[in-house]
Design a protein around this motif. Sequence first.
Motif, short mmCIF file in Angstrom:
data_model
loop_
_atom_site.label_atom_id
_atom_site.label_comp_id
_atom_site.label_asym_id
_atom_site.label_seq_id
_atom_site.Cartn_x
_atom_site.Cartn_y
_atom_site.Cartn_z
N GLN A 198 -0.77 15.31 1.49
CA GLN A 198 -0.58 14.80 0.13
C GLN A 198 0.80 14.18 -0.07
O GLN A 198 0.95 13.22 -0.81
CB GLN A 198 -0.81 15.94 -0.87
CG GLN A 198 -1.03 15.47 -2.27
CD GLN A 198 -1.40 16.62 -3.21
OE1 GLN A 198 -1.44 17.77 -2.83
NE2 GLN A 198 -1.67 16.27 -4.45
N GLU B 20 -6.82 6.51 0.33
CA GLU B 20 -7.96 7.44 0.31
C GLU B 20 -8.49 7.68 1.72
O GLU B 20 -8.80 8.80 2.10
CB GLU B 20 -9.09 6.89 -0.57
CG GLU B 20 -9.00 7.25 -2.01
CD GLU B 20 -8.99 8.76 -2.25
OE1 GLU B 20 -9.85 9.48 -1.71
OE2 GLU B 20 -8.09 9.20 -2.96
N ALA C 268 -6.18 9.92 3.58
CA ALA C 268 -6.35 11.30 3.13
C ALA C 268 -7.61 11.92 3.74
O ALA C 268 -7.59 13.08 4.17
CB ALA C 268 -6.40 11.36 1.60
N GLN C 269 -8.69 11.15 3.81
CA GLN C 269 -9.92 11.64 4.41
C GLN C 269 -9.74 11.94 5.90
O GLN C 269 -10.38 12.82 6.45
CB GLN C 269 -11.05 10.62 4.25
CG GLN C 269 -11.54 10.49 2.83
CD GLN C 269 -12.51 9.31 2.67
OE1 GLN C 269 -12.94 8.70 3.64
NE2 GLN C 269 -12.84 9.00 1.42
N ASN D 146 -5.10 1.50 -2.56
CA ASN D 146 -5.62 2.82 -2.88
C ASN D 146 -6.77 3.22 -1.96
O ASN D 146 -6.90 4.38 -1.58
CB ASN D 146 -6.04 2.91 -4.34
CG ASN D 146 -4.85 3.00 -5.26
OD1 ASN D 146 -3.79 3.51 -4.88
ND2 ASN D 146 -4.99 2.49 -6.47
N SER D 147 -7.62 2.25 -1.57
CA SER D 147 -8.71 2.58 -0.65
C SER D 147 -8.16 2.99 0.71
O SER D 147 -8.70 3.89 1.36
CB SER D 147 -9.68 1.39 -0.51
OG SER D 147 -9.10 0.34 0.21
N ARG E 253 1.96 5.56 -2.04
CA ARG E 253 1.66 4.97 -3.34
C ARG E 253 2.97 4.57 -4.05
O ARG E 253 3.08 3.47 -4.59
CB ARG E 253 0.85 5.95 -4.19
CG ARG E 253 0.13 5.29 -5.34
CD ARG E 253 -0.87 6.20 -6.03
NE ARG E 253 -2.05 6.41 -5.19
CZ ARG E 253 -2.37 7.56 -4.57
NH1 ARG E 253 -1.62 8.62 -4.69
NH2 ARG E 253 -3.45 7.65 -3.83
N CYS F 56 0.66 10.62 1.24
CA CYS F 56 -0.17 9.79 0.37
C CYS F 56 0.60 9.40 -0.91
O CYS F 56 0.60 8.23 -1.30
CB CYS F 56 -1.46 10.52 0.00
SG CYS F 56 -2.59 10.71 1.38
N ASP G 246 -0.03 10.49 -9.79
CA ASP G 246 0.33 11.68 -9.01
C ASP G 246 1.32 12.60 -9.74
O ASP G 246 2.17 13.24 -9.11
CB ASP G 246 0.92 11.29 -7.64
CG ASP G 246 0.01 10.43 -6.80
OD1 ASP G 246 -1.19 10.76 -6.73
OD2 ASP G 246 0.49 9.44 -6.21
#
Length: 190
Positions: A20, A11, A14-15, A7-8, A27, A23, A71
């Motif tokens: 989306q 993230e 995404a940053q 998950n990190s 997942r 991402c 999600d």
Amino acid sequence: MTTEYINSKIELMAQHGLNQTCCAFIRLHFQSGARISDLLRIKRADITTNNRVIIRQCKGSNTLIIQLSTDLDFWGEYRQGLHVDINLFSRGYFYKLYKRYGLVIFTENGVNQSITHSARKQLAREIFDSTHDIEASKSALGHKSSRSTEYYLTNEQRKSNYSGGVLGKVTNKLYNFRFQQRKNGSIIYM
């Protein structure tokens, strides 16, 4: 790799501007253990109104049905066509992305073992470590033969005694989930 690690990394992606759709599919990839090529073939109609994703696997594997728990808003919107379609991306795109962000499984001697297959190997190993049952790993991956599943396990795990136990709730490092084997596929409840 742990859930927090994965998950990190998502993230961080995404940053750095990853959309989306990618991402959410990454997942799903690590939750389902499906092949990346099978995920890229998911159609909008494969997402049901009761938050399930139907993954039709190739290479003779059974269909996987994933009960989504993350999600949910994205998947409802994706089904309606409100996000970029996943089939616009390629296996090579995800290969480079996973390699750049360290979503890779290494062998004991540190040699790069798997990149886009990392999620599949991770799920097989985690289930086997939790259950000591190759049939449980086989079911979760959608394999028809346990010989196919053995490929995903380390040499030490291959030599272990397989229990042949009953499938059910599994708690492992990545997720708490249940899965159920059916005649023509498996359902994974996340």
